[in-house]
Design an enzyme around this catalytic site. Sequence first.
Site, short mmCIF file in Angstrom:
data_model
loop_
_atom_site.label_atom_id
_atom_site.label_comp_id
_atom_site.label_asym_id
_atom_site.label_seq_id
_atom_site.Cartn_x
_atom_site.Cartn_y
_atom_site.Cartn_z
N LYS A 192 1.83 3.52 -2.24
CA LYS A 192 2.43 3.14 -1.38
C LYS A 192 1.53 3.16 0.07
O LYS A 192 1.46 2.39 0.81
CB LYS A 192 3.80 3.84 -1.14
N ASP A 194 8.47 1.04 -0.38
CA ASP A 194 9.15 2.31 -0.29
C ASP A 194 10.42 2.32 -0.60
O ASP A 194 11.06 1.25 -1.50
CB ASP A 194 9.00 2.61 1.34
#
Length: 212
Positions: A124, A142
């Site tokens: 991420k 996320d």
Amino acid sequence: MKEAGEARRVREILDILARTYPEARTALLFETPFQLLVAAILSAQTTDRQVNRITRQLFARYREPEDFARLTPEELAREIRGCGLYKNKSRHIIAASRILVEKYGSRVPESLEELQRLPGVGRKTANVVLNVAFGRPALPVDTHVLRVARRLGLARGKTPQKVEEELLAVIPEEERRDAHHRLIAHGRAVCKAVRPRCGTCSLSHLCPGRQN
Ligand code: SF4
């Protein structure tokens, strides 16, 4: 026929998100890709507002990878102790800075694989750097993106990587950067984790996950 209908539904979702959140951007403050990398590492389990509070002072004193590479973990930990997991983050930022200095001429690499090899940088965070600092069509997943994408039926996967793959398959490349920020904005403002505001949601007529 069914596929065409689904493509139209996705198109409409993206258009509504674009109209609703035309200016959605990262809230993290930064001036260089390296500063964004540091801010992104700090943002794990910490709000963007708190990260900005810390980095405003931090980046005034330490700007480049060389500056961070010279610090001890204890010194940096004192500067960032307002965020969660600050001892680990301190070690990671210093180790990553040293690698950037020694291996990359103090530049942040622009590939997902190289970024993910840096300490403290998961998929991420690497995608955030690519999307935000380098303007690449990366789609970091996320907690907000994962939740909203699943509720909207854009993805079914349970892991961030699976959801990322599914989103990449349905969102055109040139819209991925903005789609990431707009899904986050929608998750924060409307499609909240607890009690989503489906009654006032502009996507409710397109959403299989609406709750009331
Ligand atoms: S209708 Fe509800 S579940 Fe669907 S996107 Fe809107 S707020 Fe989220």
